[in-house]
Design a protein around this motif. Structure first.
Motif, mmCIF file in Angstrom:
data_model
loop_
_atom_site.group_PDB
_atom_site.id
_atom_site.type_symbol
_atom_site.label_atom_id
_atom_site.label_comp_id
_atom_site.label_asym_id
_atom_site.label_seq_id
_atom_site.Cartn_x
_atom_site.Cartn_y
_atom_site.Cartn_z
ATOM 1 N N VAL A 54 0.846 -1.198 0.000
ATOM 2 C CA VAL A 54 0.000 0.000 0.000
ATOM 3 C C VAL A 54 0.879 1.245 0.000
ATOM 4 N N ARG A 101 1.034 5.101 0.366
ATOM 5 C CA ARG A 101 0.239 6.204 0.914
ATOM 6 C C ARG A 101 1.160 7.171 1.643
ATOM 7 N N GLU A 129 -6.918 2.814 6.319
ATOM 8 C CA GLU A 129 -6.371 2.886 4.963
ATOM 9 C C GLU A 129 -7.474 2.749 3.916
ATOM 10 N N ARG A 130 -8.435 1.879 4.173
ATOM 11 C CA ARG A 130 -9.546 1.707 3.232
ATOM 12 C C ARG A 130 -10.436 2.952 3.199
ATOM 13 N N GLY A 173 -9.126 5.738 1.253
ATOM 14 C CA GLY A 173 -9.021 5.490 -0.173
ATOM 15 C C GLY A 173 -7.695 4.944 -0.648
ATOM 16 N N TYR A 174 -6.854 4.504 0.267
ATOM 17 C CA TYR A 174 -5.560 3.968 -0.129
ATOM 18 C C TYR A 174 -5.635 2.482 -0.473
ATOM 19 N N ARG A 175 -6.751 1.836 -0.123
ATOM 20 C CA ARG A 175 -6.971 0.438 -0.475
ATOM 21 C C ARG A 175 -8.426 0.301 -0.896
ATOM 22 N N THR A 176 -8.687 -0.602 -1.825
ATOM 23 C CA THR A 176 -10.066 -0.874 -2.198
ATOM 24 C C THR A 176 -10.718 -1.713 -1.114
ATOM 25 N N PRO A 177 -12.038 -1.662 -0.973
ATOM 26 C CA PRO A 177 -12.704 -2.356 0.121
ATOM 27 C C PRO A 177 -12.436 -3.850 0.203
ATOM 28 N N ASN A 178 -12.176 -4.501 -0.948
ATOM 29 C CA ASN A 178 -12.020 -5.953 -0.920
ATOM 30 C C ASN A 178 -10.580 -6.422 -1.057
ATOM 31 N N LYS A 179 -9.604 -5.528 -0.828
ATOM 32 C CA LYS A 179 -8.201 -5.932 -0.936
ATOM 33 C C LYS A 179 -7.447 -5.574 0.335
#
Length: 213
Positions: free
Chosen positions: A87, A89, A203-204, A207-213
């Protein structure tokens, strides 16, 4: 008289030791499951509060004693440096108040230990910031006083506690009590897991990670 070490010979009698491993780790797993089922909404609320604090230009202060001090530093580092290696960020502003040994020893000597974190919140905390206090017993007066000062001065307050919550059970806007007494170890294991899940969610949410990752 020094007794001869029996560690190597213990391999022939490992079943009782395996029972200790199983009992300990399965109890820890069940305790985490219980905490998750009872407090998933609170964990999400904590993550939202911290993410909002960062979005609005604020920072997160953390504090604890002993193993909880180590957890505070651990979580602060994962926010400032990195949590997931994949990630990318910006650094997120988090300060573990217990990491400064000079301030801790001066505060304990000059003000009394119960006031050391409160004094550092006075130094670093601003209206709109957040603070996370960790106490496996719920009875850490140094952490309690920091939360009380923070709340009185417009900061958002969070707590990870143990036992029955002790004197700190009503000291924070949001708190989670790991209902285990008699030792700090199982509570600390839950606290660090909760902390990791919160960072994952932050982090999700940012917006630094997609909800399913």
């Amino acid at each position: 008289m020094i007794r001869k070490c029996r560690c190597s010979s213990g391999l022939a009698d490992r079943t009782p030791y395996e029972e200790v491993v199983l009992d300990t780790m399965l109890y820890s797993a069940r305790l985490k499951e219980n905490v998750a089922r009872k407090n998933s909404a609170v964990i999400v609320a904590m993550a939202r509060l911290i993410a909002t604090t960062f979005e609005e230009g604020g920072k997160l202060l953390l504090c604890g004693n002993g193993g909880s001090a180590a957890d505070a530093q651990h979580l602060a580092t994962e926010l400032t440096i990195r949590y997931m290696s994949g990630v990318e960020r910006p650094a997120l502003p988090a300060i573990a108040l217990n990491a400064d040994t000079t301030a801790l020893t001066a505060g304990a000597n000059d003000l009394g230990y119960d006031e050391v974190f409160r004094r550092l919140v006075e130094a670093y905390g601003n209206d709109g910031d957040a603070i996370l206090g960790l106490s496996t017993s719920g009875n850490s007066r140094s952490v309690l006083h920091a939360l009380q000062f923070a709340r009185e001065n417009g900061m958002k307050t969070l707590a990870l506690l143990g036992g029955d919550g002790g004197i700190m059970k009503d000291a924070a806007d949001l708190s989670i009590i790991v209902q285990h007494s008699g030792s700090a170890d199982r509570v600390q294991e839950c606290h660090i897991t909760i902390g990791h899940v919160i960072i994952d969610l932050v982090e999700r949410l940012l917006g630094y990670r997609t909800p399913n990752k």
